[in-house]
Design a protein around this motif. Structure first.
Motif, PDB file in Angstrom:
ATOM      1  N   ALA A  42     -30.327 -17.495   1.586  1.00 23.53           N
ATOM      2  CA  ALA A  42     -29.718 -18.470   2.186  1.00 23.53           C
ATOM      3  C   ALA A  42     -30.446 -19.383   1.024  1.00 23.53           C
ATOM      4  CB  ALA A  42     -30.459 -19.090   3.274  1.00 23.53           C
ATOM      5  N   THR A  43     -29.547 -20.911   1.369  1.00 25.27           N
ATOM      6  CA  THR A  43     -29.118 -22.210   0.409  1.00 25.27           C
ATOM      7  C   THR A  43     -28.922 -22.882   0.813  1.00 25.27           C
ATOM      8  OG1 THR A  43     -26.564 -21.694   0.309  1.00 25.27           O
ATOM      9  CG2 THR A  43     -27.093 -20.851  -1.153  1.00 25.27           C
ATOM     10  N   SER A  44     -29.124 -23.559   1.769  1.00 23.68           N
ATOM     11  CA  SER A  44     -29.791 -24.758   3.068  1.00 23.68           C
ATOM     12  C   SER A  44     -30.825 -24.492   3.833  1.00 23.68           C
ATOM     13  CB  SER A  44     -28.054 -24.816   4.041  1.00 23.68           C
ATOM     14  OG  SER A  44     -28.256 -24.584   4.950  1.00 23.68           O
ATOM     15  N   LEU A  45     -31.479 -26.205   3.890  1.00 17.54           N
ATOM     16  CA  LEU A  45     -32.936 -25.815   4.851  1.00 17.54           C
ATOM     17  C   LEU A  45     -32.119 -25.076   6.448  1.00 17.54           C
ATOM     18  CD1 LEU A  45     -35.825 -26.655   5.853  1.00 17.54           C
ATOM     19  CD2 LEU A  45     -34.335 -28.781   6.324  1.00 17.54           C
ATOM     20  N   THR A  46     -31.288 -25.196   6.788  1.00 19.80           N
ATOM     21  CA  THR A  46     -30.855 -25.179   8.376  1.00 19.80           C
ATOM     22  C   THR A  46     -29.573 -23.071   8.690  1.00 19.80           C
ATOM     23  OG1 THR A  46     -29.699 -27.063   8.883  1.00 19.80           O
ATOM     24  CG2 THR A  46     -28.873 -24.920   9.954  1.00 19.80           C
ATOM     25  N   SER A  47     -29.776 -23.023   7.428  1.00 21.70           N
ATOM     26  CA  SER A  47     -29.772 -21.545   7.357  1.00 21.70           C
ATOM     27  C   SER A  47     -30.893 -20.515   6.961  1.00 21.70           C
ATOM     28  CB  SER A  47     -28.292 -20.957   5.926  1.00 21.70           C
ATOM     29  OG  SER A  47     -29.154 -21.554   4.915  1.00 21.70           O
ATOM     30  N   LEU A  48     -32.078 -21.230   6.529  1.00 23.35           N
ATOM     31  CA  LEU A  48     -33.335 -20.683   5.982  1.00 23.35           C
ATOM     32  C   LEU A  48     -34.182 -20.417   7.517  1.00 23.35           C
ATOM     33  CD1 LEU A  48     -35.035 -19.235   4.422  1.00 23.35           C
ATOM     34  CD2 LEU A  48     -35.879 -21.679   3.299  1.00 23.35           C
ATOM     35  N   VAL A  49     -33.519 -21.799   8.288  1.00 25.25           N
ATOM     36  CA  VAL A  49     -35.240 -22.002   9.482  1.00 25.25           C
ATOM     37  C   VAL A  49     -33.932 -20.926  10.245  1.00 25.25           C
ATOM     38  CG1 VAL A  49     -35.443 -22.942  11.687  1.00 25.25           C
ATOM     39  CG2 VAL A  49     -35.730 -24.343   8.888  1.00 25.25           C
ATOM     40  N   LEU A  50     -33.027 -21.624  10.201  1.00 20.83           N
ATOM     41  CA  LEU A  50     -32.354 -19.932  11.320  1.00 20.83           C
ATOM     42  C   LEU A  50     -32.317 -18.203  11.428  1.00 20.83           C
ATOM     43  CD1 LEU A  50     -30.502 -19.803  14.111  1.00 20.83           C
ATOM     44  CD2 LEU A  50     -28.868 -19.487  12.063  1.00 20.83           C
ATOM     45  N   PHE A  51     -32.065 -18.672   9.599  1.00 17.22           N
ATOM     46  CA  PHE A  51     -33.170 -16.916   9.265  1.00 17.22           C
ATOM     47  C   PHE A  51     -34.110 -16.472   9.557  1.00 17.22           C
ATOM     48  CE2 PHE A  51     -29.025 -17.673   6.175  1.00 17.22           C
ATOM     49  CZ  PHE A  51     -28.055 -17.084   7.556  1.00 17.22           C
ATOM     50  N   ARG A  52     -34.720 -17.890   9.663  1.00 18.99           N
ATOM     51  CA  ARG A  52     -36.425 -17.473   9.807  1.00 18.99           C
ATOM     52  C   ARG A  52     -36.296 -17.029  11.036  1.00 18.99           C
ATOM     53  NH1 ARG A  52     -40.482 -15.727   6.326  1.00 18.99           N
ATOM     54  NH2 ARG A  52     -41.895 -17.141   7.470  1.00 18.99           N
ATOM     55  N   VAL A  53     -35.745 -17.725  12.152  1.00 14.35           N
ATOM     56  CA  VAL A  53     -36.294 -17.806  13.438  1.00 14.35           C
ATOM     57  C   VAL A  53     -35.870 -16.409  13.862  1.00 14.35           C
ATOM     58  CG1 VAL A  53     -35.120 -18.432  16.190  1.00 14.35           C
ATOM     59  CG2 VAL A  53     -36.191 -20.161  14.004  1.00 14.35           C
ATOM     60  N   VAL A  54     -34.694 -16.109  13.494  1.00 14.44           N
ATOM     61  CA  VAL A  54     -34.300 -14.309  13.676  1.00 14.44           C
ATOM     62  C   VAL A  54     -34.684 -13.029  13.124  1.00 14.44           C
ATOM     63  CG1 VAL A  54     -32.415 -12.788  13.043  1.00 14.44           C
ATOM     64  CG2 VAL A  54     -31.799 -14.780  13.582  1.00 14.44           C
ATOM     65  N   GLN A  55     -35.755 -13.453  12.045  1.00 13.94           N
ATOM     66  CA  GLN A  55     -36.642 -12.325  10.913  1.00 13.94           C
ATOM     67  C   GLN A  55     -38.103 -12.283  12.363  1.00 13.94           C
ATOM     68  OE1 GLN A  55     -38.490 -13.930   7.558  1.00 13.94           O
ATOM     69  NE2 GLN A  55     -37.930 -11.930   6.716  1.00 13.94           N
ATOM     70  N   GLY A  56     -38.942 -13.391  12.776  1.00 15.36           N
ATOM     71  CA  GLY A  56     -39.689 -13.782  13.643  1.00 15.36           C
ATOM     72  C   GLY A  56     -39.389 -12.824  14.771  1.00 15.36           C
ATOM     73  N   ALA A  57     -38.434 -13.006  15.165  1.00 16.02           N
ATOM     74  CA  ALA A  57     -37.907 -12.486  17.048  1.00 16.02           C
ATOM     75  C   ALA A  57     -37.645 -11.062  16.516  1.00 16.02           C
ATOM     76  CB  ALA A  57     -36.489 -13.154  17.433  1.00 16.02           C
ATOM     77  N   PHE A  58     -36.992 -10.475  15.845  1.00 13.06           N
ATOM     78  CA  PHE A  58     -37.170  -8.347  15.341  1.00 13.06           C
ATOM     79  C   PHE A  58     -37.943  -8.655  14.762  1.00 13.06           C
ATOM     80  CE2 PHE A  58     -32.639  -9.542  14.559  1.00 13.06           C
ATOM     81  CZ  PHE A  58     -32.375  -8.955  15.522  1.00 13.06           C
ATOM     82  N   GLY A  59     -39.445  -8.753  13.885  1.00 14.09           N
ATOM     83  CA  GLY A  59     -40.793  -8.871  13.636  1.00 14.09           C
ATOM     84  C   GLY A  59     -41.705  -8.951  15.087  1.00 14.09           C
ATOM     85  N   GLY A  60     -41.451  -9.938  15.958  1.00 11.43           N
ATOM     86  CA  GLY A  60     -42.081  -9.473  17.148  1.00 11.43           C
ATOM     87  C   GLY A  60     -42.423  -8.191  17.753  1.00 11.43           C
ATOM     88  N   GLY A  61     -40.988  -8.022  18.044  1.00 12.17           N
ATOM     89  CA  GLY A  61     -40.766  -6.510  18.460  1.00 12.17           C
ATOM     90  C   GLY A  61     -41.358  -5.834  17.681  1.00 12.17           C
ATOM     91  N   LEU A  62     -41.169  -5.696  16.239  1.00  9.12           N
ATOM     92  CA  LEU A  62     -41.836  -4.893  15.512  1.00  9.12           C
ATOM     93  C   LEU A  62     -43.617  -4.417  15.829  1.00  9.12           C
ATOM     94  CD1 LEU A  62     -40.100  -5.576  12.502  1.00  9.12           C
ATOM     95  CD2 LEU A  62     -40.055  -3.513  13.781  1.00  9.12           C
ATOM     96  N   ILE A  63     -43.932  -5.513  15.809  1.00  7.97           N
ATOM     97  CA  ILE A  63     -45.757  -5.982  16.461  1.00  7.97           C
ATOM     98  C   ILE A  63     -46.101  -4.661  17.659  1.00  7.97           C
ATOM     99  CG2 ILE A  63     -47.430  -7.008  16.653  1.00  7.97           C
ATOM    100  CD1 ILE A  63     -47.074  -7.039  14.263  1.00  7.97           C
ATOM    101  N   ALA A  64     -44.929  -5.575  18.552  1.00  6.31           N
ATOM    102  CA  ALA A  64     -45.429  -4.763  20.001  1.00  6.31           C
ATOM    103  C   ALA A  64     -45.430  -3.056  20.331  1.00  6.31           C
ATOM    104  CB  ALA A  64     -45.023  -5.968  21.162  1.00  6.31           C
ATOM    105  N   THR A  65     -44.197  -2.714  19.390  1.00  2.93           N
ATOM    106  CA  THR A  65     -43.883  -1.258  19.687  1.00  2.93           C
ATOM    107  C   THR A  65     -44.495  -0.855  18.795  1.00  2.93           C
ATOM    108  OG1 THR A  65     -41.237  -2.572  20.079  1.00  2.93           O
ATOM    109  CG2 THR A  65     -41.364   0.029  19.696  1.00  2.93           C
ATOM    110  N   SER A  66     -45.224  -1.266  17.246  1.00  8.14           N
ATOM    111  CA  SER A  66     -45.240  -0.547  17.129  1.00  8.14           C
ATOM    112  C   SER A  66     -46.697   0.116  16.827  1.00  8.14           C
ATOM    113  CB  SER A  66     -45.650  -1.617  14.799  1.00  8.14           C
ATOM    114  OG  SER A  66     -44.989  -1.698  14.119  1.00  8.14           O
TER     115      SER A  66
END
Length: 175
Positions: free
Chosen positions: A105-129
Motif C-alpha cells: 500500500a502506498t496511501s493511507l486510504t488503501s492501507l486502512v482498506l486492506f487492513r480492514v479486509v485483513q482483519g475480516a478474514f483474520g476473524g474467520g481464522l480465529i473462530a475456525t482455528s
C-alpha cells in the motif's frame, strides 16, 4: 423426528496427520494475532511513509480490530453456509492476499482498506482455528487442544511489536 446435526462426523486425527493440522492451524492463529500488534511499533514510520497524521494513522490499527471483532461472531453463520474447509481456505487466502496488499500500500486510504479486509478474514481464522483444534483431538484431550490454541493466541501479540520494530529498523523507506 430429530433435527439434523450440524456437527461434523468424527474428525479426530492421530499421529503425523494431527501434527500437520495442529501446526497449520496454530500458525494461522498466531499470524492473525501477530498482525493485530505488528504495526504498533511501526506506526510512526508508516504514518510518515503514507503522509498521515497521528489521528489518521490510528485507523490502521482500529480498522483491523473493528473488522476482526465483527467477523468473529459471523463465523458460525458462514461456516454453516460454506462448510468448514471452504470457509477456512477462503479465510487463509483472503488473509494472505490482504497481508500482501498491506505491504504494498502506498496511501493511507488503501492501507486502512486492506487492513480492514485483513482483519475480516483474520476473524474467520480465529473462530475456525479453535473449532478445528477442538475437533482434531478426542474429547478427553480437550484441555490439550485449548492449551495449544491459547499458546497461539498469546505468542502472536508478544512477538508482534518486536517483529514490527525489527522490520521497521531494517526495511523501512525512511532516511
Amino acid at each position: 423426528m430429530s433435527a439434523p446435526s450440524s456437527a461434523p462426523a468424527n474428525v479426530v486425527e492421530y499421529g503425523r496427520r494431527r501434527l500437520i493440522i495442529v501446526i497449520g492451524v496454530m500458525l494461522a492463529a498466531l499470524l492473525q494475532t501477530l498482525d493485530a500488534t505488528i504495526v504498533n511499533v511501526a506506526l510512526p514510520t508508516i504514518e510518515g511513509n503514507v503522509g498521515a497524521s497521528i489521528d489518521d494513522g490510528t485507523w490502521i490499527i482500529t480498522g483491523y480490530i473493528i473488522s476482526n471483532v465483527i467477523a468473529i461472531p459471523l463465523a458460525p453463520f458462514l461456516l454453516q453456509r460454506l462448510g468448514r474447509r471452504r470457509y477456512y481456505t477462503i479465510c487463509i487466502a483472503g488473509f494472505t492476499i490482504a497481508s500482501f496488499l498491506c505491504g504494498t500500500a502506498t496511501s493511507l486510504t488503501s492501507l486502512v482498506l486492506f487492513r480492514v479486509v485483513q482483519g475480516a478474514f483474520g476473524g474467520g481464522l480465529i473462530a475456525t482455528s479453535q473449532i478445528v483444534l477442538r475437533d482434531t483431538f478426542p474429547p478427553e484431550k480437550l484441555g490439550a487442544s485449548s492449551a495449544l490454541f491459547a499458546i497461539a493466541l498469546t505468542v502472536g501479540p508478544a512477538l508482534g511489536p518486536t517483529l514490527g520494530g525489527l522490520l521497521t529498523d531494517n526495511f523501512s523507506r525512511s532516511e
